[in-house]
Write a protein that holds these residues in place. Structure first.
Motif, PDB file in Angstrom:
ATOM      1  N   GLY A 459       1.487  -3.124  -8.613  1.00 22.03           N
ATOM      2  CA  GLY A 459       2.092  -2.034  -7.844  1.00 22.03           C
ATOM      3  C   GLY A 459       1.994  -2.488  -6.299  1.00 22.03           C
ATOM      4  O   GLY A 459       1.847  -3.791  -6.232  1.00 22.03           O
ATOM      5  N   ALA A 460       2.143  -1.585  -5.597  1.00 24.99           N
ATOM      6  CA  ALA A 460       2.011  -1.956  -4.202  1.00 24.99           C
ATOM      7  C   ALA A 460       0.792  -2.356  -3.883  1.00 24.99           C
ATOM      8  O   ALA A 460      -0.331  -1.561  -4.148  1.00 24.99           O
ATOM      9  N   ALA A 461       0.538  -3.550  -3.232  1.00 23.47           N
ATOM     10  CA  ALA A 461      -0.847  -4.148  -3.017  1.00 23.47           C
ATOM     11  C   ALA A 461      -0.501  -5.368  -2.205  1.00 23.47           C
ATOM     12  O   ALA A 461       0.266  -5.816  -2.034  1.00 23.47           O
ATOM     13  N   GLU A 462      -1.614  -5.817  -1.460  1.00 25.81           N
ATOM     14  CA  GLU A 462      -1.902  -6.977  -0.708  1.00 25.81           C
ATOM     15  C   GLU A 462      -2.894  -7.824  -1.265  1.00 25.81           C
ATOM     16  O   GLU A 462      -4.055  -7.430  -1.738  1.00 25.81           O
ATOM     17  N   GLY A 463      -2.741  -9.321  -1.420  1.00 20.62           N
ATOM     18  CA  GLY A 463      -3.726 -10.299  -2.003  1.00 20.62           C
ATOM     19  C   GLY A 463      -3.403 -11.568  -2.049  1.00 20.62           C
ATOM     20  O   GLY A 463      -2.323 -12.103  -1.271  1.00 20.62           O
ATOM     21  N   ASN A 464      -3.788 -12.337  -2.618  1.00 22.72           N
ATOM     22  CA  ASN A 464      -3.502 -13.748  -2.757  1.00 22.72           C
ATOM     23  C   ASN A 464      -2.435 -13.773  -3.713  1.00 22.72           C
ATOM     24  O   ASN A 464      -2.143 -13.523  -4.863  1.00 22.72           O
ATOM     25  N   LEU A 465      -1.242 -14.638  -3.149  1.00 24.99           N
ATOM     26  CA  LEU A 465      -0.168 -14.955  -4.298  1.00 24.99           C
ATOM     27  C   LEU A 465      -0.316 -16.069  -4.994  1.00 24.99           C
ATOM     28  O   LEU A 465      -0.652 -17.235  -4.511  1.00 24.99           O
ATOM     29  N   ILE A 466      -0.187 -15.832  -6.304  1.00 14.70           N
ATOM     30  CA  ILE A 466      -0.275 -16.854  -7.280  1.00 14.70           C
ATOM     31  C   ILE A 466       1.106 -17.022  -8.219  1.00 14.70           C
ATOM     32  O   ILE A 466       1.826 -15.793  -8.038  1.00 14.70           O
ATOM     33  N   ILE A 467       1.322 -17.863  -8.932  1.00 12.88           N
ATOM     34  CA  ILE A 467       2.463 -17.720  -9.802  1.00 12.88           C
ATOM     35  C   ILE A 467       1.765 -17.965 -11.122  1.00 12.88           C
ATOM     36  O   ILE A 467       0.965 -19.114 -11.318  1.00 12.88           O
ATOM     37  N   LYS A 468       2.159 -17.224 -12.020  1.00  8.56           N
ATOM     38  CA  LYS A 468       1.760 -17.305 -13.419  1.00  8.56           C
ATOM     39  C   LYS A 468       2.210 -18.458 -14.355  1.00  8.56           C
ATOM     40  O   LYS A 468       1.651 -18.678 -15.286  1.00  8.56           O
ATOM     41  N   ASP A 469       3.385 -18.847 -14.154  1.00  9.76           N
ATOM     42  CA  ASP A 469       3.881 -19.965 -15.019  1.00  9.76           C
ATOM     43  C   ASP A 469       4.664 -20.969 -14.350  1.00  9.76           C
ATOM     44  O   ASP A 469       5.049 -20.682 -13.262  1.00  9.76           O
ATOM     45  N   SER A 470       4.968 -21.826 -14.976  1.00  6.03           N
ATOM     46  CA  SER A 470       5.798 -23.131 -14.335  1.00  6.03           C
ATOM     47  C   SER A 470       7.177 -22.879 -14.221  1.00  6.03           C
ATOM     48  O   SER A 470       7.740 -22.058 -15.111  1.00  6.03           O
ATOM     49  N   GLU A 486      -5.315 -30.729  -9.976  1.00  8.30           N
ATOM     50  CA  GLU A 486      -5.845 -29.647 -10.559  1.00  8.30           C
ATOM     51  C   GLU A 486      -6.967 -28.565  -9.711  1.00  8.30           C
ATOM     52  O   GLU A 486      -6.775 -27.767  -9.750  1.00  8.30           O
ATOM     53  N   GLN A 487      -7.531 -29.567  -8.964  1.00 11.17           N
ATOM     54  CA  GLN A 487      -8.527 -28.737  -8.029  1.00 11.17           C
ATOM     55  C   GLN A 487      -8.038 -27.823  -6.872  1.00 11.17           C
ATOM     56  O   GLN A 487      -8.288 -27.053  -6.650  1.00 11.17           O
ATOM     57  N   PRO A 494      -8.059 -19.821 -12.168  1.00 10.12           N
ATOM     58  CA  PRO A 494      -7.716 -20.570 -13.443  1.00 10.12           C
ATOM     59  C   PRO A 494      -6.727 -20.052 -14.403  1.00 10.12           C
ATOM     60  O   PRO A 494      -6.663 -18.855 -14.290  1.00 10.12           O
ATOM     61  N   GLY A 495      -5.822 -20.912 -14.572  1.00 12.81           N
ATOM     62  CA  GLY A 495      -4.876 -20.485 -15.369  1.00 12.81           C
ATOM     63  C   GLY A 495      -3.432 -20.255 -14.844  1.00 12.81           C
ATOM     64  O   GLY A 495      -2.455 -19.820 -15.300  1.00 12.81           O
ATOM     65  N   THR A 496      -3.443 -20.210 -13.291  1.00 17.16           N
ATOM     66  CA  THR A 496      -2.343 -19.823 -12.622  1.00 17.16           C
ATOM     67  C   THR A 496      -2.196 -20.858 -11.476  1.00 17.16           C
ATOM     68  O   THR A 496      -3.099 -21.557 -11.198  1.00 17.16           O
ATOM     69  N   TYR A 497      -1.104 -21.044 -10.853  1.00 18.25           N
ATOM     70  CA  TYR A 497      -0.887 -21.965  -9.669  1.00 18.25           C
ATOM     71  C   TYR A 497      -1.145 -21.169  -8.456  1.00 18.25           C
ATOM     72  O   TYR A 497      -0.629 -19.886  -8.320  1.00 18.25           O
ATOM     73  N   THR A 498      -2.131 -21.581  -7.616  1.00 18.32           N
ATOM     74  CA  THR A 498      -2.610 -21.017  -6.256  1.00 18.32           C
ATOM     75  C   THR A 498      -1.723 -21.689  -5.087  1.00 18.32           C
ATOM     76  O   THR A 498      -1.563 -22.737  -5.163  1.00 18.32           O
ATOM     77  N   THR A 499      -1.001 -20.594  -4.502  1.00 16.30           N
ATOM     78  CA  THR A 499      -0.031 -21.141  -3.546  1.00 16.30           C
ATOM     79  C   THR A 499      -0.821 -21.374  -2.257  1.00 16.30           C
ATOM     80  O   THR A 499      -0.035 -21.978  -1.331  1.00 16.30           O
ATOM     81  N   GLY A 500      -1.785 -20.695  -1.938  1.00 19.08           N
ATOM     82  CA  GLY A 500      -2.703 -20.670  -0.434  1.00 19.08           C
ATOM     83  C   GLY A 500      -1.864 -19.626   0.349  1.00 19.08           C
ATOM     84  O   GLY A 500      -2.348 -19.595   1.593  1.00 19.08           O
ATOM     85  N   ASP A 501      -1.030 -19.011  -0.035  1.00 17.89           N
ATOM     86  CA  ASP A 501      -0.448 -18.041   0.812  1.00 17.89           C
ATOM     87  C   ASP A 501      -0.834 -16.402   0.382  1.00 17.89           C
ATOM     88  O   ASP A 501      -1.260 -16.332  -0.878  1.00 17.89           O
ATOM     89  N   GLY A 502      -0.995 -15.597   1.310  1.00 16.57           N
ATOM     90  CA  GLY A 502      -1.308 -14.308   0.993  1.00 16.57           C
ATOM     91  C   GLY A 502       0.002 -13.400   1.167  1.00 16.57           C
ATOM     92  O   GLY A 502       1.020 -13.809   1.660  1.00 16.57           O
ATOM     93  N   ALA A 503       0.050 -12.208   0.254  1.00 16.25           N
ATOM     94  CA  ALA A 503       1.099 -11.571   0.410  1.00 16.25           C
ATOM     95  C   ALA A 503       1.113 -10.476   0.109  1.00 16.25           C
ATOM     96  O   ALA A 503       0.103  -9.818  -0.742  1.00 16.25           O
TER      97      ALA A 503
END
Ligand code: WT7
Length: 650
Positions: A459-470, A486-487, A494-503
């Motif tokens: 829902g409405a929230a703020e946190g680290n932006l990740i992408i779940k799949d390719s 990978e690191q 783990p299991g997701t792509y970390t963008t380094g952005d917050g959203a």
């Protein structure tokens, strides 16, 4: 709340938009639930394949086994998709409009002419010894030959590695060495904002580095005719090696997963990483995002103000537009030279319909008020884009009203060097706009928010932006260092792509990018690691320690604030101030020059010796009443000293 106001989306593009909201939702749904079907279909519709693929998606984000493959048994050629396939229908239409730094200089290149130039230069590269799979470094000004060189590399299967012309010889050498580029393509000089950029001299200096001895040849384009030093064993003129070549060159059949290019970008630690993109997935993603995000229609005149040295210049100046058979403007200059009306004047001169630029340029023009539009109509514009950093609602409104006359939807496109193309963006005609929000995901993109422990926030929230799949345009590895890939991107959550952005995600499901959550700065849309600037600073013989933080900056978005401690016996002075700034320019380039130097007696450290950046950020932004817990510092009195010293920071 005014930021929540929904803007009409069809004001000027009424009936002929590619998509409406329902179509977007339907296609998005299909792209997520049936990625093989979705991408399989669009891959064959939008691109020409020498050998069609039978497999579509084969990707894994599993820790320790991250592997990303799309269309893995297909064969295609990027330059054939960007040029050859358009020749029959639109060979005489303009592919590239070049607008010089000097407003009186411009030129046009049709698809037929582009074909000939690319083929000739491809043959020239082959004759220089460039082989399929080898890396060619481009250090070029913004001239059509930059695109010609890129396309020629792709035609013969060479991998280009473009280094932005604003980077210093040191930075260039580092990238040549890391990518093992035996060939360098450059020009005598570049021209920007009325000033010369000594590209060839910089290459000469870079190649003095003994670790660059493997470089076999340097191809030099004559841009200004300025004087250059010549090393006859190594240097060749572009025109000499090209003029007698045959004007056709068969495109090399490339596997979809063959490397297409390397592009260096900064992270929170260590040296810049060589982001590797491959052929099929990248090209499809650039092609499809260009088409839908900019609602591209034949006849559009498209202008992206980015430099080829950045990912925007790769995906949305060259590959995306040309794969769609579009007319793309390549601009040598800067948006406010000779006057702040330049951007608007170029729009009128070439009847630009789609304009794609950066918040930092918008803010710089906004600061000039009406001068930015003086004497211009901009009536040809129908869509405007923004990229590179969060656009503040005030700049959004100004862009929308003053440049676009309230007629043009703004696409605020969020993406990264790593993502290859746009991931979160409005689509003209489909998405209601909110100033400052990048809105919703593009097809195939599954963004999510997690807290620092990795719990998914709904829902409405703020946190680290990740992408779940390719998605097809995703980078495949860090050149030469898959473990770092990978690191950096797959280990934090783990299991997701970390963008380094917050959203933040609002109640309508719209995303609002809040900026980096790591030690990466975004200065005028240029991405830089604090660690990189710090290591340049401590390489100075008089500097003992350095810590860099970002501070808000009116035009640049972020400015660079550097804390510096000097070696025993050294004194801060106006002279040293100048010297240190010049040093960073030399080590990295002008874009990394600190805005503020703070001479510090000591830096705040924990007992284990870790610098507490949180405190440094607060002091730099004058938030000293909310410093938080300082009791873990080895010497808490350092903080008061820093606050005192701040009055001398400049
Ligand atoms: C970082 C990526 C994307 C091409 C140019 C920059 C920031 C980029 C937006 C936007 C908010 C944005 C992010 C991202 N960023 N576009 N529309 N809204 N932030 O590519 O150098 O790889 O930088 O730029 O922080 O992570 P890049």
């Amino acid at each position: 709340m005014s930021e929540q106001k929904l803007y009409p989306v069809k004001a000027n593009i009424a009936d002929n938009c590619l998509l409406n909201d329902q179509q977007y939702l339907d296609m998005y749904q299909e792209s997520i639930t049936q990625p093989d079907q979705f991408w399989g279909k669009h891959g064959s519709e939008l691109l020409d394949w020498i050998q069609p693929y039978t497999k579509v998606k084969n990707t894994s984000y599993d820790p320790g086994h991250v592997s990303i493959k799309w269309f893995e048994d297909g064969l295609l050629n990027v330059s054939a998709n960007c040029i050859d396939r358009h020749l029959q229908e639109r060979g005489d239409e303009v592919a590239i409009i070049w607008e010089g730094d000097n407003p009186e200089e411009d030129s046009k290149l049709t698809y037929n002419e582009l074909y000939q130039q690319v083929c000739k230069f491809s043959n020239a590269l082959k004759q220089q010894g460039v082989k399929k799979g080898e890396v060619v470094c481009l250090y070029m000004p913004m001239v059509p030959e930059a695109a010609v060189a890129m396309l020629a590399c792709t035609r013969i299967g060479a991998v280009h590695s473009i280094v932005f012309g604003g980077f210093s010889p040191e930075a260039l050498a580092g990238r040549i060495i890391d990518s093992n580029s035996k060939y360098v393509i450059t020009a005598d000089e570049g021209v920007r904002g009325g000033r010369g950029v000594p590209l060839k001299a910089n290459v000469d200096q870079a190649l003095e580095n003994p670790d660059c001895e493997f470089v076999k040849s340097v191809v030099v384009l004559k841009r200004t005719g300025g004087e250059v030093n010549w090393n006859a064993n190594r240097d060749v003129w572009w025109h000499d090696i090209t003029e007698n070549q045959a004007a056709d060159c068969p495109p090399e059949p490339m596997n979809a997963e063959d490397p297409l290019f390397i592009l260096y970008t900064s992270g929170s630690t260590g040296k810049p990483k060589g982001v590797l993109h491959t052929t099929g997935g990248y090209l499809l993603y650039a092609t499809m995002t260009f088409r839908y995000v900019f609602d591209y229609h034949p006849g559009d005149i498209y202008w992206c103000t980015a430099d080829v040295g950045w990912i925007t210049g790769h995906s949305y100046l060259v590959y995306g537009p040309l794969a769609n058979g579009a007319t793309t403007i390549l601009f040598e200059g800067v948006p406010n030279y000779p006057t702040s009306a330049r951007m608007s004047e170029v729009c009128d001169k070439h009847q630009v319909t789609i304009l794609y630029t950066a918040p930092t340029a918008i803010r710089a023009l906004m600061a000039q008020g009406d001068a930015a539009v003086q004497g211009t109509s901009r009536s040809s514009l129908r869509i405007m884009g923004s990229v590179g950093e969060p656009i503040n609602p005030e700049a959004w409104e100004w862009y929308y009203r003053t440049i676009g006359d309230e007629r043009c939807p703004i696409v605020d496109t969020w993406w990264q060097t790593e993502t290859g193309g746009i991931l979160i963006t409005p689509l003209p005609g489909a998405t209601a706009l909110k100033p400052g929000s990048a809105t919703r995901p593009f097809f195939g993109v599954q963004p999510a928010l997690v807290d620092n422990e990795g719990n998914v926030l709904e829902g409405a929230a703020e946190g680290n932006l990740i992408i779940k799949d390719s998605w097809p345009g995703q980078m495949r590895t860090v050149y030469g260092d898959h473990e770092r890939f990978e690191q950096t991107y797959f280990s934090t959550f783990p299991g997701t792509y970390t963008t380094g952005d917050g959203a933040r995600r609002d109640e309508d499901g719209y995303f609002w990018i809040t900026g980096r959550v790591d030690d990466v700065l975004n200065v005028s849309g240029h991405r830089m690691g604090t660690a990189e600037i710090e290591s340049a600073l401590v390489a100075h013989p008089k500097i003992s320690e350095a810590a860099v933080v970002g501070v808000p900056h009116e035009i640049k978005g972020q400015g660079i604030y550097a804390y510096i401690t000097l070696n025993a016996g050294e004194e801060a002075s106006a002279e040293l101030h100048k010297e240190v700034k010049a040093w960073v320019r030399k080590e990295i380039g002008p874009i990394a020059t600190p805005d503020i130097l703070h001479w510090a007696e000591a830096l705040p450290k924990t007992r284990s010796g870790k610098i507490m950046r949180r405190i440094l950020r607060k002091i730099a932004t004058n938030e000293t009443d909310s410093l938080g817990d300082t009791s873990t510092l080895a010497d808490p009195s350092v903080v008061d000293k820093l606050i005192e010293e701040k009055s001398n920071a400049a």
